[in-house]
Design a protein around this motif. Structure first.
Motif, PDB file in Angstrom:
ATOM      1  N   GLY A  85       0.798  -1.220   0.000  1.00 38.51           N
ATOM      2  CA  GLY A  85       0.000   0.000   0.000  1.00 38.51           C
ATOM      3  C   GLY A  85       0.827   1.265   0.000  1.00 38.51           C
ATOM      4  O   GLY A  85       0.346   2.320  -0.405  1.00 38.51           O
ATOM      5  N   VAL A  86       2.080   1.202   0.456  1.00 39.92           N
ATOM      6  CA  VAL A  86       2.937   2.380   0.443  1.00 39.92           C
ATOM      7  C   VAL A  86       3.400   2.628  -0.986  1.00 39.92           C
ATOM      8  O   VAL A  86       3.887   1.721  -1.659  1.00 39.92           O
ATOM      9  N   THR A  87       3.234   3.855  -1.459  1.00 44.36           N
ATOM     10  CA  THR A  87       3.623   4.176  -2.829  1.00 44.36           C
ATOM     11  C   THR A  87       5.004   4.827  -2.912  1.00 44.36           C
ATOM     12  O   THR A  87       5.653   4.774  -3.956  1.00 44.36           O
ATOM     13  N   LYS A  88       5.442   5.434  -1.802  1.00 42.66           N
ATOM     14  CA  LYS A  88       6.725   6.135  -1.804  1.00 42.66           C
ATOM     15  C   LYS A  88       7.121   6.405  -0.360  1.00 42.66           C
ATOM     16  O   LYS A  88       6.256   6.570   0.502  1.00 42.66           O
ATOM     17  N   CYS A  89       8.419   6.476  -0.107  1.00 40.26           N
ATOM     18  CA  CYS A  89       8.907   6.837   1.221  1.00 40.26           C
ATOM     19  C   CYS A  89       9.994   7.891   1.076  1.00 40.26           C
ATOM     20  O   CYS A  89      10.968   7.691   0.347  1.00 40.26           O
ATOM     21  N   THR A  90       9.811   8.993   1.774  1.00 36.26           N
ATOM     22  CA  THR A  90      10.790  10.068   1.806  1.00 36.26           C
ATOM     23  C   THR A  90      11.293  10.211   3.231  1.00 36.26           C
ATOM     24  O   THR A  90      10.486  10.263   4.167  1.00 36.26           O
ATOM     25  N   ILE A  91      12.612  10.245   3.387  1.00 38.14           N
ATOM     26  CA  ILE A  91      13.215  10.352   4.720  1.00 38.14           C
ATOM     27  C   ILE A  91      14.013  11.641   4.800  1.00 38.14           C
ATOM     28  O   ILE A  91      14.809  11.942   3.917  1.00 38.14           O
ATOM     29  N   GLU A  92      13.778  12.385   5.858  1.00 40.69           N
ATOM     30  CA  GLU A  92      14.569  13.584   6.132  1.00 40.69           C
ATOM     31  C   GLU A  92      15.301  13.350   7.449  1.00 40.69           C
ATOM     32  O   GLU A  92      14.703  12.921   8.433  1.00 40.69           O
ATOM     33  N   LEU A  93      16.589  13.624   7.445  1.00 41.03           N
ATOM     34  CA  LEU A  93      17.416  13.443   8.627  1.00 41.03           C
ATOM     35  C   LEU A  93      17.596  14.789   9.320  1.00 41.03           C
ATOM     36  O   LEU A  93      17.829  15.806   8.662  1.00 41.03           O
ATOM     37  N   THR A  94      17.455  14.797  10.649  1.00 36.15           N
ATOM     38  CA  THR A  94      17.635  16.016  11.431  1.00 36.15           C
ATOM     39  C   THR A  94      18.388  15.690  12.713  1.00 36.15           C
ATOM     40  O   THR A  94      18.395  14.547  13.161  1.00 36.15           O
ATOM     41  N   PHE A  95      18.988  16.695  13.276  1.00 34.65           N
ATOM     42  CA  PHE A  95      19.616  16.539  14.588  1.00 34.65           C
ATOM     43  C   PHE A  95      19.092  17.603  15.548  1.00 34.65           C
ATOM     44  O   PHE A  95      19.712  17.925  16.550  1.00 34.65           O
ATOM     45  N   GLU A  96      17.916  18.123  15.221  1.00 34.13           N
ATOM     46  CA  GLU A  96      17.234  19.101  16.075  1.00 34.13           C
ATOM     47  C   GLU A  96      15.841  18.579  16.383  1.00 34.13           C
ATOM     48  O   GLU A  96      15.065  18.389  15.447  1.00 34.13           O
ATOM     49  N   PRO A  97      15.473  18.304  17.580  1.00 32.66           N
ATOM     50  CA  PRO A  97      16.339  18.394  18.748  1.00 32.66           C
ATOM     51  C   PRO A  97      17.327  17.229  18.780  1.00 32.66           C
ATOM     52  O   PRO A  97      17.088  16.188  18.179  1.00 32.66           O
ATOM     53  N   VAL A  98      18.389  17.423  19.517  1.00 30.72           N
ATOM     54  CA  VAL A  98      19.382  16.365  19.691  1.00 30.72           C
ATOM     55  C   VAL A  98      18.722  15.217  20.451  1.00 30.72           C
ATOM     56  O   VAL A  98      17.997  15.428  21.420  1.00 30.72           O
ATOM     57  N   TRP A  99      18.953  13.989  19.988  1.00 30.86           N
ATOM     58  CA  TRP A  99      18.382  12.819  20.653  1.00 30.86           C
ATOM     59  C   TRP A  99      18.973  12.671  22.042  1.00 30.86           C
ATOM     60  O   TRP A  99      20.178  12.892  22.258  1.00 30.86           O
TER      61      TRP A  99
END
Length: 126
Positions: A85-99
């Motif tokens: 069912g998933v047609t596309k996956c977009t991933i954005e990487l962030t470091f805010e807030p810091v884990w």
């Protein structure tokens, strides 16, 4: 005129099984240094699915210099796109807030043997 990007209550209800399946896929991806999946580690900051079943993920890592970042991102991409069912996956990487370990789920805390009375804002160490 109706805004096609805004989800109705019916859309949200219809997307719930897909949302659950995507979370299950994310729980199959493990941090290479910590024996807990990325979802329970709190590395997924945002997960959205639109009407076209396109998944958008905002995520982080426990450290900005994670040597296995590319491998983990690849596993997330492939795992989510394999969900029926998933047609596309977009991933954005962030470091805010810091884990920090305050982002751990209760399941992750149990797995790692952490107590809530401990410093919730300290970094998880090997």
């Amino acid at each position: 005129m109706e805004d096609k990007t805004v989800l109705t209550a019916e859309d949200v209800k219809a997307l719930q099984p897909l949302y659950a399946a995507v979370i299950s896929a994310l729980k199959e991806v493990y941090d290479p240094e910590i024996p807990v999946n990325i979802y329970d580690l709190g590395l997924i900051y945002e997960l959205t699915i639109n009407k076209e079943h396109e998944v958008s993920i905002l995520m982080t890592f426990t450290a900005p210099n994670c040597p296995m970042a590319d491998q983990v991102l690849k596993e997330v991409q492939e795992g989510v796109e394999a969900v029926p069912g998933v047609t596309k996956c977009t991933i954005e990487l962030t470091f805010e807030p810091v884990w920090d370990r305050s982002m751990l789920s209760e399941e992750a805390r149990v797995e790692l043997g952490l107590d809530y009375e401990e410093d919730d804002y300290g970094k998880l160490e090997d």
